[in-house]
Design an enzyme around this catalytic site. Structure first.
Site, PDB file in Angstrom:
ATOM      1  N   LYS A 202      29.207  62.715 -44.344  1.00 45.56           N
ATOM      2  CA  LYS A 202      28.434  61.638 -44.881  1.00 45.56           C
ATOM      3  C   LYS A 202      27.345  62.415 -45.762  1.00 45.56           C
ATOM      4  CE  LYS A 202      25.868  57.739 -45.277  1.00 45.56           C
ATOM      5  NZ  LYS A 202      24.763  57.283 -44.894  1.00 45.56           N
ATOM      6  N   ASN A 206      26.280  61.371 -49.820  1.00 41.65           N
ATOM      7  CA  ASN A 206      25.051  61.057 -50.164  1.00 41.65           C
ATOM      8  C   ASN A 206      24.606  62.162 -51.248  1.00 41.65           C
ATOM      9  OD1 ASN A 206      24.112  59.940 -46.909  1.00 41.65           O
ATOM     10  ND2 ASN A 206      23.828  58.748 -48.635  1.00 41.65           N
ATOM     11  N   SER A 272      19.554  54.351 -51.421  1.00 43.09           N
ATOM     12  CA  SER A 272      18.198  54.550 -50.914  1.00 43.09           C
ATOM     13  C   SER A 272      17.083  55.460 -51.778  1.00 43.09           C
ATOM     14  CB  SER A 272      18.146  55.131 -49.726  1.00 43.09           C
ATOM     15  OG  SER A 272      18.876  56.529 -49.444  1.00 43.09           O
TER      16      SER A 272
END
Ligand code: KPL
Length: 319
Positions: A202, A206, A272
């Protein structure tokens, strides 16, 4: 057909994009959900209006939920043995005081599931949370918070979770109860006993999508569709993968394809980090690309691209 009662309550700390999206989907399927917010205003808005979820381009009827501030909850109440606590906040929220509150309220819960981006948080939480109840999770679902009580579900993904540190045997009774609740809510879930590796996978996603979308000011889909941006994605991906493999990530051969498919699945999403930059908030760059640069230093590998994107994103927000 009558709905089977699901005897698990999920207490979600953090009513941002992921927290709101999961809360709405769980609550509408009959799972009892309590949201712990940072502000009184948001708790009140959630209690009065519920959560409005936009799915497949349509705003659905608001889902009633209960909310209270983390501050007020920690002052007087504790989670019970059937309760799961989900931590859906940013790394920058993990102050000593915050983690102490989480440790107190989760002390008798079924488990604390940590849904944070980046690396380093599990080790920090492990130091204050009883190990038996700690779970790591990674989500590849796309969600975009639109307001205090409204969220857009921008891309279907999976939720992968498992014990931290690694434990033998995949499922205990508490996990089975949680898995049942997740299945009822239509949340695709993978139970894993190699969450260290999953966190690295992950992180790799990101570490490419988040800084580049923040720097270019584009959605996840727009990032990979442009050939010049895609070239930079590939270079950053290769550098990150080299560092993570040296740090112990197990190779699986299709990390690049997985990255492209997350861009496609969450095409309409603003990462984000882009949202943080736009809002002038502290980003997670320190725990994402900063985390990779730190691993690179430890393993003696140069990380010029990670160092550069970290410096640029920090300059964008001056944090
Ligand atoms: O986790 C994400 C984020 O924005 O932080 C991705 C998977 C990139 C989805 O936007």
């Amino acid at each position: 057909m009558t709905k089977r009662a699901i005897n698990v309550r999920i207490i979600i700390i953090g009513a941002g994009s992921l927290g709101l999206m999961y809360a709405a989907r769980l609550a509408r399927s009959g799972v009892s959900v309590l949201l712990l917010t940072r502000t009184e205003e948001q708790a009140e808005s959630l209690n009065v209006n519920g959560i409005t979820l936009e799915e497949a381009g349509a705003w659905l009827r608001p889902v009633p939920v209960t909310a209270v501030t983390l501050e007020n909850y920690a002052a007087s109440r504790r989670a019970e043995s059937g309760d799961w606590i989900w931590l859906a906040v940013k790394q920058s929220h993990l102050s000593g005081d915050f983690m102490d509150k989480v440790a107190v309220i989760s002390s008798h819960s079924a488990g604390l599931l940590c849904l944070l981006n980046g690396i380093g948080h599990m080790e920090r939480l492990e130091a204050v949370i009883p190990a038996a109840g700690l779970y790591a999770a990674v989500s590849t679902e796309g969600a975009l918070r639109v307001g205090d009580n409204s969220v857009r579900y921008t891309g279907r993904g999976t939720l992968t979770l498992g014990r931290w540190p690694k434990a033998d045997g995949l499922e205990d009774e508490a996990q089975k109860m949680l898995a049942r609740a997740l299945a009822a809510a239509g949340i695709d879930t993978i139970l894993s006993n190699e969450m260290d590796n999953r966190l690295y996978y992950k992180l790799l996603i990101n570490a490419v999508i988040n800084p580049l979308t923040a720097i270019y000011g584009v959605t996840n889909g727009e990032l990979s569709l442009d050939p010049i941006r895609k070239k930079l994605m590939a270079a950053l991906h290769d550098e990150c993968e080299t560092v993570l493999l040296a740090a112990g990530m197990r190779p699986d051969g299709d990390a690049w394809e997985r990255l492209l498919s997350v861009c496609l699945q969450t095409a309409g999403n603003e990462s984000s980090m882009l949202r943080d930059v736009k809002a002038g908030r502290t980003t997670e760059i320190e725990w994402i690309n900063g985390g990779i640069s730190a691993l690179a230093k430890r393993t003696g590998i140069p990380s010029p691209l990670n160092d550069a994107v970290s410096a640029i994103v920090k300059a964008l927000t001056l944090n």
